[in-house]
Design a protein around this motif. Structure first.
Motif, PDB file in Angstrom:
ATOM      1  N   PHE A 118      54.002  23.410 -37.562  1.00 36.29           N
ATOM      2  CA  PHE A 118      53.102  22.533 -36.696  1.00 36.29           C
ATOM      3  C   PHE A 118      53.409  22.877 -35.246  1.00 36.29           C
ATOM      4  N   PRO A 119      52.458  23.070 -34.422  1.00 31.81           N
ATOM      5  CA  PRO A 119      52.727  23.191 -32.966  1.00 31.81           C
ATOM      6  C   PRO A 119      53.302  21.936 -32.152  1.00 31.81           C
ATOM      7  N   HIS A 120      54.351  22.238 -31.496  1.00 33.25           N
ATOM      8  CA  HIS A 120      55.081  21.220 -30.849  1.00 33.25           C
ATOM      9  C   HIS A 120      55.561  21.432 -29.427  1.00 33.25           C
ATOM     10  N   GLU A 121      54.474  21.850 -28.750  1.00 34.14           N
ATOM     11  CA  GLU A 121      54.680  22.100 -27.189  1.00 34.14           C
ATOM     12  C   GLU A 121      54.437  20.700 -26.731  1.00 34.14           C
ATOM     13  N   VAL A 122      54.686  20.654 -25.440  1.00 36.50           N
ATOM     14  CA  VAL A 122      54.515  19.407 -24.582  1.00 36.50           C
ATOM     15  C   VAL A 122      53.146  19.012 -24.535  1.00 36.50           C
ATOM     16  N   VAL A 123      52.221  19.931 -24.550  1.00 39.55           N
ATOM     17  CA  VAL A 123      50.535  19.816 -24.330  1.00 39.55           C
ATOM     18  C   VAL A 123      50.242  19.008 -25.883  1.00 39.55           C
ATOM     19  N   VAL A 125      51.763  16.467 -27.248  1.00 39.09           N
ATOM     20  CA  VAL A 125      51.984  15.220 -27.738  1.00 39.09           C
ATOM     21  C   VAL A 125      50.813  14.235 -27.501  1.00 39.09           C
ATOM     22  N   GLN A 126      50.209  14.409 -26.337  1.00 40.29           N
ATOM     23  CA  GLN A 126      49.140  13.400 -25.934  1.00 40.29           C
ATOM     24  C   GLN A 126      47.933  13.384 -27.035  1.00 40.29           C
ATOM     25  N   PRO A 127      47.466  14.455 -27.180  1.00 39.38           N
ATOM     26  CA  PRO A 127      46.477  14.753 -28.275  1.00 39.38           C
ATOM     27  C   PRO A 127      46.646  14.119 -29.677  1.00 39.38           C
ATOM     28  N   VAL A 128      48.068  14.262 -29.997  1.00 38.77           N
ATOM     29  CA  VAL A 128      48.167  13.797 -31.445  1.00 38.77           C
ATOM     30  C   VAL A 128      48.350  12.265 -31.254  1.00 38.77           C
ATOM     31  N   MET A 148      49.453  13.294 -42.234  1.00 39.14           N
ATOM     32  CA  MET A 148      49.588  14.391 -41.854  1.00 39.14           C
ATOM     33  C   MET A 148      49.766  14.458 -39.905  1.00 39.14           C
ATOM     34  N   LEU A 149      48.917  13.390 -39.530  1.00 38.14           N
ATOM     35  CA  LEU A 149      49.045  13.033 -38.120  1.00 38.14           C
ATOM     36  C   LEU A 149      50.637  12.567 -37.693  1.00 38.14           C
ATOM     37  N   LEU A 150      51.158  11.825 -38.467  1.00 41.72           N
ATOM     38  CA  LEU A 150      52.507  11.145 -38.355  1.00 41.72           C
ATOM     39  C   LEU A 150      53.488  12.315 -38.584  1.00 41.72           C
ATOM     40  N   LEU A 151      53.414  13.076 -39.472  1.00 43.99           N
ATOM     41  CA  LEU A 151      54.172  14.334 -39.708  1.00 43.99           C
ATOM     42  C   LEU A 151      54.229  15.321 -38.530  1.00 43.99           C
ATOM     43  N   TRP A 152      52.851  15.407 -38.041  1.00 45.30           N
ATOM     44  CA  TRP A 152      52.666  16.238 -36.798  1.00 45.30           C
ATOM     45  C   TRP A 152      53.355  15.708 -35.483  1.00 45.30           C
ATOM     46  N   LEU A 153      53.157  14.320 -35.364  1.00 46.95           N
ATOM     47  CA  LEU A 153      53.842  13.696 -34.346  1.00 46.95           C
ATOM     48  C   LEU A 153      55.228  13.634 -34.537  1.00 46.95           C
ATOM     49  N   MET A 155      57.089  16.133 -35.370  1.00 45.72           N
ATOM     50  CA  MET A 155      57.323  17.545 -34.911  1.00 45.72           C
ATOM     51  C   MET A 155      57.390  17.501 -33.528  1.00 45.72           C
ATOM     52  N   THR A 156      56.339  16.896 -32.989  1.00 44.87           N
ATOM     53  CA  THR A 156      56.226  16.976 -31.462  1.00 44.87           C
ATOM     54  C   THR A 156      57.206  16.197 -30.843  1.00 44.87           C
ATOM     55  N   CYS A 157      57.948  15.203 -31.622  1.00 45.10           N
ATOM     56  CA  CYS A 157      59.088  14.605 -30.651  1.00 45.10           C
ATOM     57  C   CYS A 157      60.448  15.466 -30.728  1.00 45.10           C
ATOM     58  N   LEU A 158      60.140  16.666 -31.106  1.00 45.67           N
ATOM     59  CA  LEU A 158      61.401  17.588 -30.818  1.00 45.67           C
ATOM     60  C   LEU A 158      61.466  18.213 -29.655  1.00 45.67           C
ATOM     61  N   ILE A 159      60.597  18.016 -28.774  1.00 45.02           N
ATOM     62  CA  ILE A 159      60.242  18.696 -27.173  1.00 45.02           C
ATOM     63  C   ILE A 159      61.632  18.353 -26.581  1.00 45.02           C
ATOM     64  N   PRO A 160      62.419  19.416 -26.005  1.00 43.97           N
ATOM     65  CA  PRO A 160      63.604  19.265 -25.317  1.00 43.97           C
ATOM     66  C   PRO A 160      63.308  18.584 -23.959  1.00 43.97           C
ATOM     67  N   PHE A 161      62.558  17.800 -23.864  1.00 45.37           N
ATOM     68  CA  PHE A 161      62.168  17.086 -22.560  1.00 45.37           C
ATOM     69  C   PHE A 161      62.350  15.512 -22.534  1.00 45.37           C
ATOM     70  N   ASP A 162      62.660  14.931 -21.543  1.00 43.63           N
ATOM     71  CA  ASP A 162      62.734  13.469 -21.723  1.00 43.63           C
ATOM     72  C   ASP A 162      61.453  13.032 -21.760  1.00 43.63           C
ATOM     73  N   LEU A 163      61.408  12.161 -22.565  1.00 44.37           N
ATOM     74  CA  LEU A 163      59.849  11.620 -22.901  1.00 44.37           C
ATOM     75  C   LEU A 163      59.248  10.667 -21.405  1.00 44.37           C
TER      76      LEU A 163
END
Length: 1189
Positions: A118-123, A125-128, A148-153, A155-163
């Motif tokens: 699953f794509p997990h860029e910063v961009v 997070v918000q669409p998901v 599937m959306l929860l699984l994708w979400l 994955m997006t939580c792994l971005i290395p930036f402070d939320l």
């Protein structure tokens, strides 16, 4: 270790072996791409949507066993589907369809692998977040989307930036603070942990990824744990809502403590453990909750302990199979040593909670459900790997406490799984093997009786897993002291276990040990015979493989001892019987051991108190004695050379002791009687020296009593008792009643035969069955001079009378007995009818058999007469083949004609099994050579129809193959009547395939003779003759009416319709009228209506008569007949438009369609009379019943 293929029939059937793991690549790649691309086109139509989805599921499910083949294709599938769900123009249905396809892929490949793509860029997070927020958790149609959306979400939580960087300025809006991304995600996770669908599992994954983020764990971890424990304390596993909530929370906590860092989770571990204890999950009847509880407990235990590998664990130096196989005879020692413990590393305090955790896991090992025990076993393995050596040894000791015979089978199973895990991880040191191996050997034969069955197959299966794990874990030198014990135990389990999965597990473990250890005696030789597939057939294991393996001295005595100690007293009668036969086969391999060790143990058991042990021991004594006799014959010795006089005396006395203790009564008697009859048979066959007149008389009395009392036993036991008694009688007579002059004492003969003949007319059917077969089993010298009386007695049994009309089984057995008597006495054309089969009595025998070919008795069991016909056909074959070899002139022309005709009739009938039996016998008689059967009618034509080269490929069971052949016999004058009689019940039957193919074959034949007036005339005369002969015989007449309907509807009599005054329709009409006169059978009345409507196609005066008959039925007392007749007449008038005057046709059709024929008879009669006027048919008049003076 469980078997991955199904065993359909262990004792000789074919196996359905798994066809998985044979694919090489993802061959449906193009079709899958097309399906995904077509989603935009099919999403609007429900049917197209379902077809597309179903095809995608079928493709993906093909790869369930080899999901790795999808790996190189996952990325493009994901990209195509995400393109659909990200498209703002996509409809909600299309978006859900895209997520459904994603879920199907993740289900096959596993979410852990699929998740990474699953794509997990910063961009992202918000669409998901927006998509998951827009979902309705209560919509049960779209749960795949939320999952599937929860699984994708997650994955997006792994971005290395402070939320917080994603939030921007959280300015107040209308007095409220805008929600932060961190809070938003946490709220979503919390809400979905409490839903009832699969999205709950994805929410737990989201929690484990999200809460363990460095920025989130500082701010939210404590709050989330507080919320979780509060929710857990409020929930109750006694309600559905509480169970769902507990499931979600426990999953989340288990995932959190699994993925979180130890230093982050340790402060909360004790609190969570305390809260978990308060839930008392061990008392819940929800398996999943108990499993999750065990899973969380082990994760908490691992959190308490430092994450390090125990330096004291056992490490095997080399695990290469190639290295093992290259070892020299003396063996090359692998470097396997337990490192010297470094006490400095081990000196740290073990938290007090660990003891509680271990205790919980040990309780989990004894849980009633396998998945809980398996989770606890893995937990024990993981936890022990972090403990100091002394404490780990205590855990091993506690696990070994599960193997007490005071514990349940669940504890044994859990303990075995735990030992396997400990051994696999190197945590079971070689010093413990002397304690562990004896326990595992007991587990390999664990079988606990529970009522009419037993438990323990899972324990034995797990014990095989332990042996498999040990093979991989230990050096051959460490296992050397136990090799023979383990090898013997595994081979015994692989051959003699009752359950196929255990046999296959043991075979796999044995194979692993042969490969890894290289020290199992004769391992390669045994594996070539007792491989995974060979041990699938239980009978093959007991009777064949066991003999091969017992040929190796290391295994012989242990296998025999196992059969004697564990199997002849088994609760399953099939296992007991197979075990005794196995002992028979093993006797030549170890005759001395059988004589000196086994026999002295069996004799006391044969008169013991336990029913199953007594039954098995008696059978074992019988089989071993017979095997010793065979061995003695081979060596030109007597059986008394192997068995001493005391053993023989004890064998002879078994029956007397059982009788004295009244053990032939009740349910136990159902086992004892066939067992002792088997013993009598084997003792007689073994030519036991001088049992004494009293013993023989007692044995004869038992056999007689068994046959006379058959009706008192359960239906399942009767057949075995009957067969055993008849076999015993035959052997007893041959051995003990034959004098020095090879003749029987006349007094004994008269006594036995007169008693048996009297019982043939018993009021009990089973008694007749038993004594009929007993007469058939008597040897020739017992029948000499009494043949006429015996044959007459058996003939009387086959006669149907009012009181014994349902005694089909006794008639069948009498025919079988008659056939056996004839084969026993032999043939002499000029001999005496009291001595042999001769010219004077052969007619009686044939007449008896041929008369029984007409037995069509039915009762609540169905066509029971078929058993009689089957026995009669077999008897005709046996006696004809017997006569043709020595006195073929006794087979008269008339007898042969009747025989072949009656068998051809059966070969055309509707029941597949009996048709196949008849067809097989017909062809055997037809193709009999050296010498051939004389006087077979139309022999040359039959040879042309049934060519010898094609006979082997002809399947009489298949209607599509049988009927096209048998129908050709209609062209042969002699066979026409009988074949058409058989075809009548097939064409007019109920079974779809039989009706279809028999009718097609008959139509094909009639088309072939359509222009042959003579052939059609002969066919129609035969048809009418069958109708006359079976008037009011519903078995034939109703199918005949149905067949006539089909023949008329298909224009099979078009040749007659071209003649003005052909007699066929008039005769058929008269027969139909006579058949339904005063009939109340609705099926017959409706079938006759169809025939009347078919007869309208014939021109002339017949039409007026047919219409008159139909209008009579329109006023039948039964409303259903009136209604169906009116409907049939309406359809008839549409089909045959020349039947009535066109001027009144519309009015007639209106009356037929508009009248309520269910109405009162007075109203219906008025409408019927109006129809008579329109059709110019005489109006039927009511006949008043004149009272008799």
């Amino acid at each position: 270790m469980a078997a991955d293929s199904l065993e359909r029939d262990e004792d000789g059937g074919q196996e359905a072996v798994s066809s998985g793991n044979i694919l090489e690549s993802f061959t449906e790649s193009k079709e899958t791409r097309d399906l995904i691309v077509s989603l935009r086109d099919v999403c609007d139509e429900l049917v197209n949507r379902e077809v597309c989805t179903q095809r995608f599921i079928v493709i993906m499910d093909t790869y369930q066993e080899q999901p790795h083949l999808l790996d190189s294709h996952l990325e493009w599938m994901l990209d195509l589907l995400l393109e659909i769900v990200r498209d703002k123009t996509s409809s909600p249905v299309l978006v859900h369809l895209g997520f459904k396809f994603l879920y199907i892929i993740s289900k096959v490949r596993g979410y852990k692998i699929f998740l990474r793509l699953f794509p997990h860029e910063v961009v992202d997070v918000q669409p998901v977040l927006e998509m998951i927020s827009a979902q309705n958790p209560a919509d049960h149609e779209t749960w795949e989307t939320r999952y599937m959306l929860l699984l994708w979400l997650s994955m997006t939580c792994l971005i290395p930036f402070d939320l917080s960087r994603l939030d921007g300025n959280l300015s107040q809006k209308e007095g409220q603070m805008r929600r932060s991304t961190m809070d938003h995600i946490l709220e979503i996770a919390k809400s979905y942990l409490l839903v009832s669908d699969k999205a709950r599992d994805a929410a737990a994954v989201l929690v484990s990824k999200f809460i363990t983020r460095p920025d989130v764990k500082q701010k939210k971890m404590a709050d989330f744990l507080d919320w979780s424990l509060a929710t857990l304390s409020k929930a109750s596993y006694l309600t559905i809502e509480g169970t769902i909530a507990m499931d979600g929370i426990l999953q989340a906590l288990a995932q959190l403590f699994k993925h979180g860092k130890r230093e982050d989770c340790l402060p909360y571990a004790a609190t969570v453990l305390t809260a978990l204890d308060k839930c008392q999950l061990c008392d819940s009847n929800q398996t999943v909750l108990r499993k999750l509880g065990v899973k969380l407990v082990q994760r908490l235990g691992l959190t308490f302990l430092k994450p390090k590998v125990a330096n004291w664990r056992y490490q095997r130096g080399s695990r290469s199979l190639a290295a093992n196989l290259l070892q020299t005879a003396t063996g090359i020692q692998n470097s396997a040593a337990a490192s010297s413990p470094d006490h400095a590393d081990e000196e740290y305090d073990i938290p007090e909670e660990i003891e509680h955790v271990v205790e919980q896991l040990l309780v989990g090992l004894k849980d009633k459900d396998t998945i809980v025990r398996w989770s606890a076993a893995k937990g024990i393995g993981r936890l022990t790997g972090r403990l100091p050596r002394e404490l780990a040894d205590d855990v091993v000791g506690s696990v070994l406490d599960c193997f007490s015979f005071q514990e349940t089978n669940n504890a044994w199973h859990g303990g075995s799984l735990a030992l396997a895990e400990l051994g696999r991880r190197g945590l079971l040191l070689p010093s413990r093997l002397p304690d562990v191996v004896p326990v595992i050997l007991k587990a390999l034969v664990y079988d606990e009786k529970r009522g009419a069955c037993s438990v323990g197959s899972n324990v034995r299966d797990a014990a095989c897993y332990v042996c498999w794990a040990f093979a991989r874990a230990y050096d051959p030198l460490e296992m050397k002291p136990f090799v023979n014990l383990i090898a013997s135990a595994l081979i015994i389990a692989a051959i003699f276990d009752r359950d196929v999965n255990c046999r296959r597990a043991a075979s796999a473990a044995f194979q692993e040990n042969v490969g890894r250890q290289g020290t199992f005696p004769h391992g390669i030789d045994i594996l070539t015979t007792a491989d995974y597939f060979a041990v699938g057939n239980r009978a093959n294991c007991f009777l064949n493989i066991s003999v091969f393996v017992a040929g190796f001295p290391e295994y012989t005595t242990s296998m025999i001892d196992h059969l004697v100690e564990m199997k002849i007293n088994h609760w399953d009668i099939v296992i007991r019987e197979l075990s005794t036969k196995a002992l028979h086969n093993l006797t030549p391999v170890a005759s001395e051991y059988m004589t000196k060790s086994v026999f002295p143990r069996l004799l006391p058991l044969a008169t013991g108190t336990d029913l199953h042990t007594r039954h098995g021991a008696i059978l074992a004594c019988a089989e071993v004695t017979h095997a010793l006799y065979k061995l003695a014959v081979q060596n030109n010795r007597s059986v008394s050379d192997y068995l001493d006089s005391n053993a023989i005396s004890d064998l002879i006395a078994i029956h007397q002791m059982l009788q004295k203790r009244q053990l032939y009564r009740g349910l136990g008697g159902e086992l004892m009687r066939p067992a002792v009859c088997c013993l009598i048979e084997k003792l007689a066959l073994s030519k036991i020296p001088d049992p004494g007149r009293a013993a023989v008389s007692d044995w004869q009395h038992l056999i007689n009593d068994c046959l006379k009392s058959l009706h008192l036993f359960s239906s399942s036991a009767r057949q075995k008792i009957k067969e055993a008694a008849v076999s015993a009688l035959s052997a007893l007579c041959n051995e003990f009643y034959k004098g020095p002059d090879k003749e029987v004492d006349p007094v004994t003969q008269e006594e036995i035969l007169s008693f048996y003949m009297a019982q043939l007319q018993s009021a009990e059917e089973m008694t007749r069955c038993g004594f009929s077969l007993a007469l058939g089993a008597l040897p020739r010298f017992m029948l000499r001079g009494k043949l006429e009386q015996v044959l007459e007695g058996l003939r009387k049994v086959t006669i149907i009378s009012r009181k014994d009309v349902s005694f089909a089984e006794s008639r069948s057995d009498a025919l079988k007995a008659m056939s056996k008597v004839c084969q026993s006495i032999g043939v002499d054309a000029a001999g005496s009818p009291a001595e042999v089969l001769c010219r004077d009595n052969v007619t009686l025998i044939y007449n008896t058999l041929l008369n029984c070919m007409n037995d069509y008795t039915t009762d609540s069991r169905g066509d029971v007469g078929a058993w009689v016909r089957e026995a009669a056909m077999a008897g005709l074959l046996d006696i004809t083949l017997l006569l043709v070899k020595s006195a073929s002139d006794l087979i008269g022309e008339d007898v042969c004609r009747r025989m072949m005709c009656s068998i051809s009739q059966q070969a055309a009938e509707k029941i597949d099994r009996f048709r196949a039996h008849a067809g097989s016998i017909f062809l055997k008689l037809l193709h009999q050579d050296d010498p051939p059967i004389p006087n077979i009618p139309h022999h040359t034509e039959l040879e042309r129809i049934f060519e010898r080269s094609q006979v082997d490929s002809l399947n009489w069971n298949a209607p599509s193959q049988a009927f096209p052949r048998i129908t050709q016999l209609l062209a042969l004058t002699t066979y026409r009547y009988y074949v058409l009689m058989g075809l009548t019940v097939s064409v007019g039957g109920l079974t779809e395939s039989t009706v279809r193919y028999s009718a097609l074959s008959l139509f094909e034949y009639l088309r072939s003779i359509q222009n042959d007036a003579d052939a059609m005339g002969a066919f129609s005369k035969t048809l009418l003759q069958i109708f006359r002969d079976n008037q009011r015989n519903d078995r034939v007449s109703i199918p005949l009416l149905k067949m006539l309907d089909q023949l008329l509807a298909n224009g099979c009599f078009e040749l007659f319709a071209q003649e003005e005054d052909n007699p066929f329709p008039s005769e058929l009409l008269a027969l139909c009228k006579e058949e339904i006169k005063r009939s109340k059978d609705i099926q017959k009345l409706r079938s006759s209506t169809a025939v009347f409507c078919g007869l309208i196609q014939f021109p002339g005066e017949i039409r007026k008569k047919v219409l008159f008959q139909l209008l009579l039925l329109v006023c039948h007392p039964f409303p259903v007949v009136r209604k169906s007749t009116a409907s049939e007449v309406y359809e008839m008038l549409i089909t045959y438009d020349d039947v009535i005057d066109p001027e009144v046709q519309d009015e007639v059709m209106t009356v037929l369609s508009d009248t309520n024929w269910d109405a009162d008879l007075t109203h219906v009669r008025e409408r019927r009379n109006f129809l008579c006027e329109l059709l110019k048919v005489p109006t039927p008049t009511l006949v008043s019943k004149v009272p008799q003076v």
